[in-house]
Design a protein around this motif. Structure first.
Motif, PDB file in Angstrom:
ATOM      1  N   PHE A 115      22.652 -69.831  45.240  1.00  0.00           N
ATOM      2  CA  PHE A 115      21.225 -70.036  45.505  1.00  0.00           C
ATOM      3  C   PHE A 115      20.990 -71.307  46.327  1.00  0.00           C
ATOM      4  N   VAL A 116      21.841 -72.322  46.121  1.00  0.00           N
ATOM      5  CA  VAL A 116      21.720 -73.530  46.937  1.00  0.00           C
ATOM      6  C   VAL A 116      22.064 -73.210  48.397  1.00  0.00           C
ATOM      7  N   CYS A 117      23.140 -72.447  48.603  1.00  0.00           N
ATOM      8  CA  CYS A 117      23.517 -72.039  49.963  1.00  0.00           C
ATOM      9  C   CYS A 117      22.456 -71.128  50.569  1.00  0.00           C
ATOM     10  N   LEU A 118      21.900 -70.242  49.756  1.00  0.00           N
ATOM     11  CA  LEU A 118      20.868 -69.338  50.249  1.00  0.00           C
ATOM     12  C   LEU A 118      19.650 -70.117  50.736  1.00  0.00           C
ATOM     13  N   GLY A 119      19.326 -71.207  50.040  1.00  0.00           N
ATOM     14  CA  GLY A 119      18.217 -72.055  50.483  1.00  0.00           C
ATOM     15  C   GLY A 119      18.457 -72.592  51.878  1.00  0.00           C
ATOM     16  N   LEU A 120      19.714 -72.992  52.142  1.00  0.00           N
ATOM     17  CA  LEU A 120      20.054 -73.483  53.486  1.00  0.00           C
ATOM     18  C   LEU A 120      19.903 -72.373  54.519  1.00  0.00           C
ATOM     19  N   ILE A 160      12.688 -78.224  53.270  1.00  0.00           N
ATOM     20  CA  ILE A 160      13.945 -77.862  52.615  1.00  0.00           C
ATOM     21  C   ILE A 160      15.098 -78.690  53.159  1.00  0.00           C
ATOM     22  N   LEU A 161      15.161 -78.834  54.474  1.00  0.00           N
ATOM     23  CA  LEU A 161      16.253 -79.584  55.090  1.00  0.00           C
ATOM     24  C   LEU A 161      16.183 -81.068  54.746  1.00  0.00           C
ATOM     25  N   LEU A 162      14.976 -81.602  54.620  1.00  0.00           N
ATOM     26  CA  LEU A 162      14.836 -82.997  54.173  1.00  0.00           C
ATOM     27  C   LEU A 162      15.373 -83.175  52.761  1.00  0.00           C
ATOM     28  N   VAL A 163      15.073 -82.222  51.892  1.00  0.00           N
ATOM     29  CA  VAL A 163      15.578 -82.270  50.517  1.00  0.00           C
ATOM     30  C   VAL A 163      17.104 -82.217  50.512  1.00  0.00           C
ATOM     31  N   TYR A 164      17.683 -81.340  51.322  1.00  0.00           N
ATOM     32  CA  TYR A 164      19.139 -81.230  51.392  1.00  0.00           C
ATOM     33  C   TYR A 164      19.755 -82.507  51.947  1.00  0.00           C
ATOM     34  N   LEU A 165      19.103 -83.090  52.932  1.00  0.00           N
ATOM     35  CA  LEU A 165      19.588 -84.360  53.478  1.00  0.00           C
ATOM     36  C   LEU A 165      19.580 -85.441  52.412  1.00  0.00           C
ATOM     37  N   PHE A 166      18.532 -85.493  51.629  1.00  0.00           N
ATOM     38  CA  PHE A 166      18.409 -86.492  50.562  1.00  0.00           C
ATOM     39  C   PHE A 166      19.444 -86.254  49.464  1.00  0.00           C
ATOM     40  N   LEU A 167      19.658 -84.992  49.087  1.00  0.00           N
ATOM     41  CA  LEU A 167      20.552 -84.666  47.978  1.00  0.00           C
ATOM     42  C   LEU A 167      22.029 -84.796  48.340  1.00  0.00           C
ATOM     43  N   PHE A 168      22.383 -84.440  49.567  1.00  0.00           N
ATOM     44  CA  PHE A 168      23.798 -84.335  49.925  1.00  0.00           C
ATOM     45  C   PHE A 168      24.241 -85.336  50.985  1.00  0.00           C
ATOM     46  N   GLY A 169      23.372 -86.270  51.334  1.00  0.00           N
ATOM     47  CA  GLY A 169      23.703 -87.223  52.388  1.00  0.00           C
ATOM     48  C   GLY A 169      24.135 -88.585  51.899  1.00  0.00           C
ATOM     49  N   HIS A 170      24.643 -88.673  50.663  1.00  0.00           N
ATOM     50  CA  HIS A 170      25.002 -89.985  50.101  1.00  0.00           C
ATOM     51  C   HIS A 170      26.489 -90.307  50.216  1.00  0.00           C
ATOM     52  N   ASN A 171      27.321 -89.273  50.281  1.00  0.00           N
ATOM     53  CA  ASN A 171      28.760 -89.492  50.301  1.00  0.00           C
ATOM     54  C   ASN A 171      29.200 -90.044  51.656  1.00  0.00           C
ATOM     55  N   LEU A 225      17.429 -81.942  62.351  1.00  0.00           N
ATOM     56  CA  LEU A 225      17.822 -81.687  60.961  1.00  0.00           C
ATOM     57  C   LEU A 225      18.649 -80.413  60.859  1.00  0.00           C
ATOM     58  N   GLN A 226      18.237 -79.370  61.543  1.00  0.00           N
ATOM     59  CA  GLN A 226      18.976 -78.108  61.497  1.00  0.00           C
ATOM     60  C   GLN A 226      20.412 -78.297  61.970  1.00  0.00           C
ATOM     61  N   PHE A 227      20.582 -79.011  63.071  1.00  0.00           N
ATOM     62  CA  PHE A 227      21.924 -79.209  63.624  1.00  0.00           C
ATOM     63  C   PHE A 227      22.787 -80.074  62.704  1.00  0.00           C
ATOM     64  N   PHE A 228      22.197 -81.098  62.107  1.00  0.00           N
ATOM     65  CA  PHE A 228      22.991 -82.024  61.305  1.00  0.00           C
ATOM     66  C   PHE A 228      23.263 -81.499  59.910  1.00  0.00           C
ATOM     67  N   VAL A 229      22.274 -80.925  59.246  1.00  0.00           N
ATOM     68  CA  VAL A 229      22.427 -80.510  57.849  1.00  0.00           C
ATOM     69  C   VAL A 229      23.454 -79.388  57.710  1.00  0.00           C
ATOM     70  N   VAL A 230      23.592 -78.535  58.737  1.00  0.00           N
ATOM     71  CA  VAL A 230      24.636 -77.499  58.702  1.00  0.00           C
ATOM     72  C   VAL A 230      25.998 -78.135  58.463  1.00  0.00           C
ATOM     73  N   PHE A 231      26.332 -79.177  59.211  1.00  0.00           N
ATOM     74  CA  PHE A 231      27.627 -79.836  59.082  1.00  0.00           C
ATOM     75  C   PHE A 231      27.697 -80.666  57.802  1.00  0.00           C
ATOM     76  N   LEU A 232      26.623 -81.375  57.509  1.00  0.00           N
ATOM     77  CA  LEU A 232      26.590 -82.213  56.316  1.00  0.00           C
ATOM     78  C   LEU A 232      26.806 -81.378  55.056  1.00  0.00           C
ATOM     79  N   PHE A 233      26.056 -80.291  54.930  1.00  0.00           N
ATOM     80  CA  PHE A 233      26.130 -79.483  53.720  1.00  0.00           C
ATOM     81  C   PHE A 233      27.475 -78.768  53.605  1.00  0.00           C
ATOM     82  N   THR A 234      27.991 -78.247  54.715  1.00  0.00           N
ATOM     83  CA  THR A 234      29.291 -77.572  54.676  1.00  0.00           C
ATOM     84  C   THR A 234      30.382 -78.542  54.274  1.00  0.00           C
ATOM     85  N   ASN A 235      30.348 -79.755  54.830  1.00  0.00           N
ATOM     86  CA  ASN A 235      31.301 -80.790  54.437  1.00  0.00           C
ATOM     87  C   ASN A 235      31.181 -81.109  52.957  1.00  0.00           C
TER      88      ASN A 235
END
Length: 400
Positions: free
Chosen positions: A12-17, A39-50, A89-99
């Motif tokens: 469901f997290v991937c489906l959101g992306l 949605i992409l801002l939320v993903y950036l906030f949640l997964f952009g810390h590492n 955001l679309q271009f960056f979050v794809v790579f960020l989230f997959t990583n």
């Protein structure tokens, strides 16, 4: 049971992306853009810390930056500011989230969830095609619009599903078994059929290329040749040079026969050579930074369409600098994936299908970026995240 619950949550997290990246035409465009942005801002906030994940996504961040800059620079208004932020955001979050997915949950889990999401979207898209849903009465660019887009999105969804499915089986078995190969061929033929049913000749070829490159028993040396970054870019360059430099590729008898007798298209490629002729002055007017990503420059010029070529579209939208950074990010992904072995060969097959499609269509968008992000993340996982991957393999064997 715990693993099942985890897999379900990750789906469901991937489906959101996916839903933030693939426009749903049941809702107005402005509403979709607002939802996608949030949605992409939320993903950036949640997964952009590492820090490791961010470091390995640095070229994607640079690409997102140039997408943002060229869009804002071309429009210089608030709408352009929002659009540039969304596209970046679309271009960056794809790579960020997959990583992030590969770093935290491993290669197998990431590809499995991406495959599930692409299967779902593809199935829904096919239903909308078979029901002849037309969600845009204006027929923008003279195309029928289905649930997630026009005929090209029908093709691209099938292409990434074929690529993800092949990659998942390669990782599970390290090779596709006979039963899997038969099922894969059947699905590949269905994908070709759906592209043809939607009247997308490019999709017919693209899906055929993915299918053949995955199931064909190619020699390891041949695979190594096609996996090398330099060779891939040379093929990209030669293909574009032969097409744009007077259509030399169309003089090849096999290509001519394919276009005229099988795809039933004309050798002008439905007016593409005329469009290419119009691009020189348009591109030169904003050579370095382009006219802004996803601009309607060609529509304003000729009433419909785009550059009808993947690389030319980036030159048109983002200028020479934007193309350089796009290719730099692409090269970084290929170079990072050089030690992955052949378990991700289906992803390379997918990328080559997009390269061929890009010669006559604007194919280097979100589906293509997903393929690149997987190559990058899997490449990183073989070095930086090795302990994580080894743990994943041990868990898999302990369950078996």
């Amino acid at each position: 049971m715990i693993i099942s619950k985890l897999s379900s949550k990750l789906f469901f997290v991937c489906l959101g992306l996916f839903l933030a990246l693939f426009r749903v035409y049941l809702i107005p465009y402005t509403t979709f853009k607002a939802l996608s942005f949030m949605i992409l801002l939320v993903y950036l906030f949640l997964f952009g810390h590492n820090k490791k994940v961010l470091y390995h996504s640095r070229y994607a961040l640079l690409l997102a930056g140039i997408i943002f800059f060229t869009t804002v620079y071309a429009s210089r208004n608030l709408v352009g500011l929002f659009n540039g932020s969304l596209y970046g955001l679309q271009f960056f979050v794809v790579f960020l989230f997959t990583n992030h997915m590969v770093y935290k949950y491993g290669i197998r889990q990431c590809i499995k969830n991406y495959l599930q999401c692409s299967l779902l979207l593809t199935a829904l898209m096919d239903i909308s095609v078979l029901l002849n849903m037309d969600l845009d009465p204006s027929h923008y660019q003279n195309l029928i619009t289905y649930l997630f887009g026009n005929k090209f999105m029908v093709a691209y969804l099938h292409m990434i599903t074929l690529g993800f499915l092949g990659a998942y089986w390669y990782i599970e078995k390290n090779k596709i078994s006979l039963n899997h190969k038969i099922g894969y061929i059947v699905y590949g033929i269905f994908s070709i059929f759906m592209s043809g049913y939607a009247k997308c000749s490019t999709g017919v070829i693209g899906n055929f290329v993915v299918l053949i490159l995955v199931i064909m028993p190619l020699n390891i040396k041949i695979k190594d040749f096609f996996r090398k970054p330099g060779n891939m870019f040379i093929i990209l360059l030669i293909g574009n040079a032969m097409l744009l430099g007077g259509g030399l590729i169309l003089e090849i008898p096999g290509v001519k026969y394919l276009i005229v007798n099988i795809l039933h298209e004309d050798l002008t490629l439905t007016g593409r050579f005329w469009i290419y002729g119009q691009l020189r002055d348009v591109i030169s007017s904003n050579l370095w930074f382009g006219h802004g990503y996803n601009s309607d420059t060609m529509t304003k010029l000729i009433g419909y369409g785009n550059a009808q070529n993947g690389i030319l579209q980036y030159v048109l939208d983002c200028g020479v600098i934007g193309v350089f950074i796009f290719l730099l990010n692409w090269f970084h992904c290929l170079k990072t994936a050089k030690n992955t072995g052949h378990i991700v060969w289906p992803i390379y097959g997918l990328i080559y299908a997009f390269i061929i499609s890009s010669l006559v269509e604007v194919s280097f968008k979100i589906p293509f970026l997903m393929a690149l992000s997987l190559l990058l993340s899997i490449g990183v996982s073989t070095t930086e995240y090795k302990s994580n991957i080894n743990m994943e393999i041990r868990e898999k064997h302990s369950m078996g």
